[in-house]
Scaffold this motif. Sequence first.
Motif, PDB file in Angstrom:
ATOM      1  N   SER A   6       0.824  -1.203   0.000  1.00 15.88           N
ATOM      2  CA  SER A   6       0.000   0.000   0.000  1.00 15.88           C
ATOM      3  C   SER A   6       0.862   1.259   0.000  1.00 15.88           C
ATOM      4  CB  SER A   6      -0.927   0.007   1.217  1.00 15.88           C
ATOM      5  OG  SER A   6      -1.792  -1.106   1.227  1.00 15.88           O
ATOM      6  N   ALA A   7       1.785   1.318   0.931  1.00 17.15           N
ATOM      7  CA  ALA A   7       2.606   2.526   1.053  1.00 17.15           C
ATOM      8  C   ALA A   7       3.513   2.715  -0.157  1.00 17.15           C
ATOM      9  CB  ALA A   7       3.438   2.448   2.336  1.00 17.15           C
ATOM     10  N   GLU A   8       4.047   1.613  -0.667  1.00 13.97           N
ATOM     11  CA  GLU A   8       4.939   1.687  -1.830  1.00 13.97           C
ATOM     12  C   GLU A   8       4.204   2.164  -3.074  1.00 13.97           C
ATOM     13  OE1 GLU A   8       6.615  -1.713  -4.697  1.00 13.97           O
ATOM     14  OE2 GLU A   8       7.311  -1.920  -2.622  1.00 13.97           O
ATOM     15  N   SER A   9       2.932   1.770  -3.209  1.00  7.81           N
ATOM     16  CA  SER A   9       2.210   2.062  -4.452  1.00  7.81           C
ATOM     17  C   SER A   9       1.416   3.356  -4.406  1.00  7.81           C
ATOM     18  CB  SER A   9       1.262   0.906  -4.777  1.00  7.81           C
ATOM     19  OG  SER A   9       0.240   0.776  -3.801  1.00  7.81           O
ATOM     20  N   LEU A  10       1.381   4.054  -3.271  1.00  7.52           N
ATOM     21  CA  LEU A  10       0.537   5.238  -3.161  1.00  7.52           C
ATOM     22  C   LEU A  10       0.809   6.282  -4.249  1.00  7.52           C
ATOM     23  CD1 LEU A  10      -1.680   6.632  -1.330  1.00  7.52           C
ATOM     24  CD2 LEU A  10       0.218   8.035  -0.538  1.00  7.52           C
ATOM     25  N   PRO A  11       2.060   6.593  -4.615  1.00 13.80           N
ATOM     26  CA  PRO A  11       2.251   7.618  -5.649  1.00 13.80           C
ATOM     27  C   PRO A  11       1.646   7.264  -7.001  1.00 13.80           C
ATOM     28  CG  PRO A  11       4.269   7.314  -4.384  1.00 13.80           C
ATOM     29  CD  PRO A  11       3.334   6.202  -3.981  1.00 13.80           C
TER      30      PRO A  11
ATOM     31  N   ARG B  13      -2.556  16.484 -15.710  1.00 16.46           N
ATOM     32  CA  ARG B  13      -1.454  17.412 -15.423  1.00 16.46           C
ATOM     33  C   ARG B  13      -0.373  16.748 -14.571  1.00 16.46           C
ATOM     34  NH1 ARG B  13      -4.155  23.295 -13.818  1.00 16.46           N
ATOM     35  NH2 ARG B  13      -5.505  23.500 -15.666  1.00 16.46           N
ATOM     36  N   ASN B  14      -0.766  15.839 -13.701  1.00 14.19           N
ATOM     37  CA  ASN B  14       0.178  15.210 -12.775  1.00 14.19           C
ATOM     38  C   ASN B  14       0.757  13.895 -13.278  1.00 14.19           C
ATOM     39  OD1 ASN B  14       0.203  16.611  -9.853  1.00 14.19           O
ATOM     40  ND2 ASN B  14      -1.849  16.864 -10.741  1.00 14.19           N
ATOM     41  N   MET B  15       0.297  13.428 -14.424  1.00 16.04           N
ATOM     42  CA  MET B  15       0.580  12.061 -14.864  1.00 16.04           C
ATOM     43  C   MET B  15       1.979  11.904 -15.466  1.00 16.04           C
ATOM     44  SD  MET B  15      -2.164   9.856 -17.057  1.00 16.04           S
ATOM     45  CE  MET B  15      -3.489  10.252 -15.915  1.00 16.04           C
ATOM     46  N   ILE B  16       2.578  10.752 -15.197  1.00 14.92           N
ATOM     47  CA  ILE B  16       3.831  10.376 -15.851  1.00 14.92           C
ATOM     48  C   ILE B  16       3.544  10.061 -17.317  1.00 14.92           C
ATOM     49  CG2 ILE B  16       5.691   8.656 -15.896  1.00 14.92           C
ATOM     50  CD1 ILE B  16       5.078   8.273 -12.834  1.00 14.92           C
ATOM     51  N   GLY B  17       4.330  10.619 -18.217  1.00 16.01           N
ATOM     52  CA  GLY B  17       4.082  10.443 -19.647  1.00 16.01           C
ATOM     53  C   GLY B  17       4.796   9.233 -20.225  1.00 16.01           C
ATOM     54  N   PRO B  18       4.327   8.739 -21.385  1.00 15.59           N
ATOM     55  CA  PRO B  18       4.954   7.559 -22.000  1.00 15.59           C
ATOM     56  C   PRO B  18       6.403   7.814 -22.401  1.00 15.59           C
ATOM     57  CG  PRO B  18       3.371   8.573 -23.498  1.00 15.59           C
ATOM     58  CD  PRO B  18       3.178   9.233 -22.174  1.00 15.59           C
ATOM     59  N   GLU B  19       6.726   9.063 -22.670  1.00 14.47           N
ATOM     60  CA  GLU B  19       8.102   9.379 -23.066  1.00 14.47           C
ATOM     61  C   GLU B  19       9.073   9.259 -21.895  1.00 14.47           C
ATOM     62  OE1 GLU B  19       6.315  13.024 -21.344  1.00 14.47           O
ATOM     63  OE2 GLU B  19       5.624  11.490 -22.776  1.00 14.47           O
ATOM     64  N   GLU B  20       8.562   9.153 -20.676  1.00 15.31           N
ATOM     65  CA  GLU B  20       9.412   9.044 -19.499  1.00 15.31           C
ATOM     66  C   GLU B  20       9.723   7.604 -19.118  1.00 15.31           C
ATOM     67  OE1 GLU B  20       8.481  12.179 -16.348  1.00 15.31           O
ATOM     68  OE2 GLU B  20       6.564  12.059 -17.402  1.00 15.31           O
ATOM     69  N   MET B  21       9.194   6.651 -19.882  1.00 13.44           N
ATOM     70  CA  MET B  21       9.402   5.239 -19.559  1.00 13.44           C
ATOM     71  C   MET B  21      10.777   4.751 -20.005  1.00 13.44           C
ATOM     72  SD  MET B  21       6.846   4.199 -17.908  1.00 13.44           S
ATOM     73  CE  MET B  21       5.237   4.840 -17.472  1.00 13.44           C
ATOM     74  N   PRO B  22      11.404   3.860 -19.237  1.00 12.14           N
ATOM     75  CA  PRO B  22      10.997   3.411 -17.901  1.00 12.14           C
ATOM     76  C   PRO B  22      11.207   4.524 -16.873  1.00 12.14           C
ATOM     77  CG  PRO B  22      13.121   2.486 -18.447  1.00 12.14           C
ATOM     78  CD  PRO B  22      12.647   3.205 -19.681  1.00 12.14           C
ATOM     79  N   PHE B  23      10.291   4.588 -15.910  1.00 11.79           N
ATOM     80  CA  PHE B  23      10.309   5.652 -14.913  1.00 11.79           C
ATOM     81  C   PHE B  23      10.714   5.054 -13.573  1.00 11.79           C
ATOM     82  CE2 PHE B  23       8.434   8.312 -11.619  1.00 11.79           C
ATOM     83  CZ  PHE B  23       8.783   9.595 -12.038  1.00 11.79           C
ATOM     84  N   GLU B  24      11.856   5.495 -13.060  1.00 13.50           N
ATOM     85  CA  GLU B  24      12.331   4.978 -11.776  1.00 13.50           C
ATOM     86  C   GLU B  24      11.962   5.945 -10.663  1.00 13.50           C
ATOM     87  OE1 GLU B  24      16.539   3.953  -9.523  1.00 13.50           O
ATOM     88  OE2 GLU B  24      16.322   3.389 -11.652  1.00 13.50           O
TER      89      GLU B  24
ATOM     90  N   GLY C 108      14.296  -4.867  -2.141  1.00 16.35           N
ATOM     91  CA  GLY C 108      15.410  -3.927  -2.197  1.00 16.35           C
ATOM     92  C   GLY C 108      15.710  -3.366  -3.572  1.00 16.35           C
ATOM     93  N   LEU C 109      14.909  -3.709  -4.584  1.00 16.20           N
ATOM     94  CA  LEU C 109      15.134  -3.194  -5.928  1.00 16.20           C
ATOM     95  C   LEU C 109      14.401  -1.880  -6.125  1.00 16.20           C
ATOM     96  CD1 LEU C 109      14.671  -6.514  -7.938  1.00 16.20           C
ATOM     97  CD2 LEU C 109      16.826  -5.364  -7.414  1.00 16.20           C
ATOM     98  N   PRO C 110      14.879  -1.026  -7.024  1.00  9.34           N
ATOM     99  CA  PRO C 110      14.178   0.227  -7.280  1.00  9.34           C
ATOM    100  C   PRO C 110      12.782  -0.034  -7.858  1.00  9.34           C
ATOM    101  CG  PRO C 110      16.393   0.262  -8.227  1.00  9.34           C
ATOM    102  CD  PRO C 110      16.130  -1.145  -7.807  1.00  9.34           C
TER     103      PRO C 110
END
Length: 782
Positions: free
Chosen positions: A333-338, A396-407, A415-417
Motif C-alpha cells: 500500500s505505502a509503496e504504491s501510493l504515488p 497534469r500530474n501524470m507520468i508520460g509515456p516518453e518518461e518510460m521506464p520511470f524509476e 530492495g530493488l528500485p
Amino acid sequence: MSGDAYADAPKRLEDDPLLRGRGRFIDDIALPGMLEAAFVRSPHAHAAIAGIDAEAARAVPGVHAILTRDDILPYLETEFLVVGLPSSAYKQQRDRPALAGAETVHVGEPIAVVIADNRYIAEDAAQMVMVDYDILPAASDCRDSLADGAPPVHAGAEDNLLAEFDIGYGDTDSAFAAADHTFSEDFHIHRGGSHSMECRGAVSAYDPATDQLTLWVSSQMPHSTLRVLVDMLGRNENQIRVATPDIGGGFGPKLVVYPEDVVLCIAALKLARPVKWIEDRREHFIATTQERDQSWTVDVAFGDDALIKGIRGVMVHDHGAFTARGINLPQNSAESLPGIYHVPHYRMNVKLALTNKVPVTPVRGAGHPQANFVLERVFDRIARELGLDRNEVRLRNMIGPEEMPFERPLKTRGGLPVTLDSGDYPKCQRTVAERIGWDEFPGRQKAAHADGRYIGIGLANFVKGTGRGPFEAVTVRVGTSGRIHVYTGATAMGQGTKTMLSQVVAEVLGGDIANVTVTTGDTAATALGIGTSNSRSTVTAGTSAHVAAGKVRDKALAVASALLDVPAADLEIAGDEVRPKGGPGQIANIKVTLGEIAHAVSGTPGYSLPAGIDAGMEATEHVILDSPAYASGAVAAEVEVDVETGGVRILNYVIALDSGRIINPMISAGQALGGTAHGIGNSLFERMAYDENAQPLTTNFADYLLITAPEMPRVDVWFEESPSPLNPLGVKGVGENGVVPAPGAVIAAIEDALSPFAVRITQAPISPPEILALIEAARGQG
C-alpha cells in the motif's frame, strides 16, 4: 483492442471437463477407509484455555480420535507455522500454532479436531467437546488497539504494535512549507474476504509401505505447503507430496498454509487412515484469512496549477491476531501510493496493529486497492478545491509515456528500485473518458436533475506490479507418444493457466495446443516452485515455458536434422511432426514425428544417441525475473443514486487495461470482468463486520453481501498493449487489475451524484444507510 475482440482466441482447455462434470475438486477425492474431520473452534475473540474435556465426545460411536495440542506435539518439530516474510520492521513475532494451547486470540481459531467415520458424526462430537474458557478483553478496531491502555491481543504483551516502518523520499517538510495549498484527510477501507466458490479443504493419506505422506489441498502454493510441512513434521521432501486438484477459486487466501493442513497430516500419520476436511462457509468467514482494513491520515501539498508538491501521512493496518504472511500488505500500500503520478516528495509512517480478529493476508489486489482509493480521492479533492475538471487534474500530474521506464526513488520489499517499465497512462485515461462520454456528462447530469434523478461520474487510474519473481519452474518434455507435456509449480485455480501455457508452448513447438498437456501444482511433478499469486503466472511461468520450449525446439530440430539428413535451419515443426520448411509438399515424405524424435533420444541399450545430442527431449527453466512488470489502466463509472433509499445503480462502466502483450483476449477480458465485479463488491457490498468485542457479525451471505448478476453492469473492456521489456513475451499480469481502481471510481461517482448535497465520502465500502446518513447530515448543515 476491445475486450470483445476475442472471437478467434483459443477456447479455454479447462472448460470441457468442467462443463461435462469431470472436474476433480478436493471434495471429489474419495479414498478407501477415509475418515472425516471437524474442528473445534473458539467462540471467543480472546480467552485463556483452562482445560479441555473430550471424554463424552470420544464415546460417540464412529469417533476415531479427538486431538488437542497435547496429542499432536509428539509429531511436531515446532508447533508454530513460521511463515512471515522477512523484514527488519517486526517488533513482535506472532506465529499461528497448529492448535491453540493456553490461549485463543480470535473467533474461529482451531482448538481441537474430531476424526470420525463421516462429517456428520464429527460435527456432532465436536459440539460435545467442552472447553473451559476464561474470557479476556479483546481488541477490535486497529486504531484503538494501538492506544495506551488497549487490551493486549496476546496475554502478557506490552502493546499491540506488531511492526512499524517509514517509507518515502524527498523533503516533505520543505514541500509543504512552499506549497500554495494544503489539506489533511482521513480515509478508511474496510476488511472483507475472498469468498471463492469453493472453500478450503484437504485430504491427507499416509502410505507406510513407501513411508510417504500425501496431502491433496486446495492451495495456490503447494510448494510452500511442502516446505512448511517439512519444517514442522521433521520429514524430508521425499517423504511428503503436496498436490492440488481442480481449485474452485483462490483470490489470495489460499496462498497461505493453514493450521488445518498440518493437523490433518498428523491425523493421517497417527491413525494410518486417509482423512478429509472440507471447510464450510461459516468456517470460511471465521477461519480463512481476510484483508483491506486500513486507516489513513494523509496530508497533501499542491500548487495553484494543481500539481502535487508532496504527500505525507500515517497509515494503520489491521494485521489480525497472527502473522500468516508478513508486512507485505501495508508495504504494498505505502509503496504504491504515488501511483502513475509525479509526486516529488513523499513520506508515510506505517503501523501494523494486532487485533483479535482473523489474520490478514492478501486478497485480490493485495494492498493496492486501499492505496489507490486514497490517492484517487486526493485528486478529486484537489480538483474540487481549485474548481478544475477531475480528468484534467490527473492528466497534469501524470507520468508520460516518453518518461518510460520511470524509476521512482522507492525500493520494493526485495530492495530493488521501483521502476515502472512501460505504459501510456494518459492514453488509458483518455480512452475511458471518451468512451463513457466524460465531456458530455455535465449536460446529462443537468437533464437528470431536472427529472429529479441524481447521477454522477467518477474515474480512477492505477498501476500495479505483477509477476513478482524471482521465478517459476517449468519443464517442457516431448514424450515418445509425441505429446508435449508441461509441468509447472504455478497453480491453476480457474484463471486459464493451462490454456495460457499450452498457447505459449505450442507457439514454439508446432502450433497445436491440443497436443499439449499441462500439470500444475504437484510437488511430485516439479521439485521447485513458488505458486500462484500477484498476477504472476503468465509473467513468470509463461516466460520459463517460452524459454524451455525454445530449447526443446532447438534440440528437436537438431535430432530431426540427424534423422532426415537435412540442415536444422531448413526444418520447421508443424503440428506433431518436423518437416522441411515450406509445407508438406515441399519435399515429399521427408518428415519425422515428434514421437519418433523423442524415441531417438530416449536410449536403447547398446546403441548410441545421435552424434552431439544429449539424452531426453526436455528442458527445465527457472527464468529469473526480479523486477515486476507494472500493469496499469483507468476506469470510469457512471452511477445513479436514489436519495430516498440510498441505493446505487451503476449505469455505465468502462475499463482500459494495459497488461502488456495479450496472449488470450477472451481469458484476459474474463479476468478483467471478474476483477471488476470484485472491485464493485468492495465499493458497495462487502463488509466483514465485527463488534467492539471482536465478535464477527457478518458470517453468512444474508449479512455479508456479494455482488450478484443484477447488480453487475455491462462493462466496456479495452486493452492498450505496451509490451513489458522485462520478459521475452512482453506480458504483464491481468488477474487483479480490475479490482484495484474500482472503489476510487465508484465512490467518486456516488459523491458526484450527491454534489447538490455537498456530500463527502472517504470510506469504502459505502452502504445505502450510510449514504442516507450523509445526505441527512448535509441537509442538516444546510
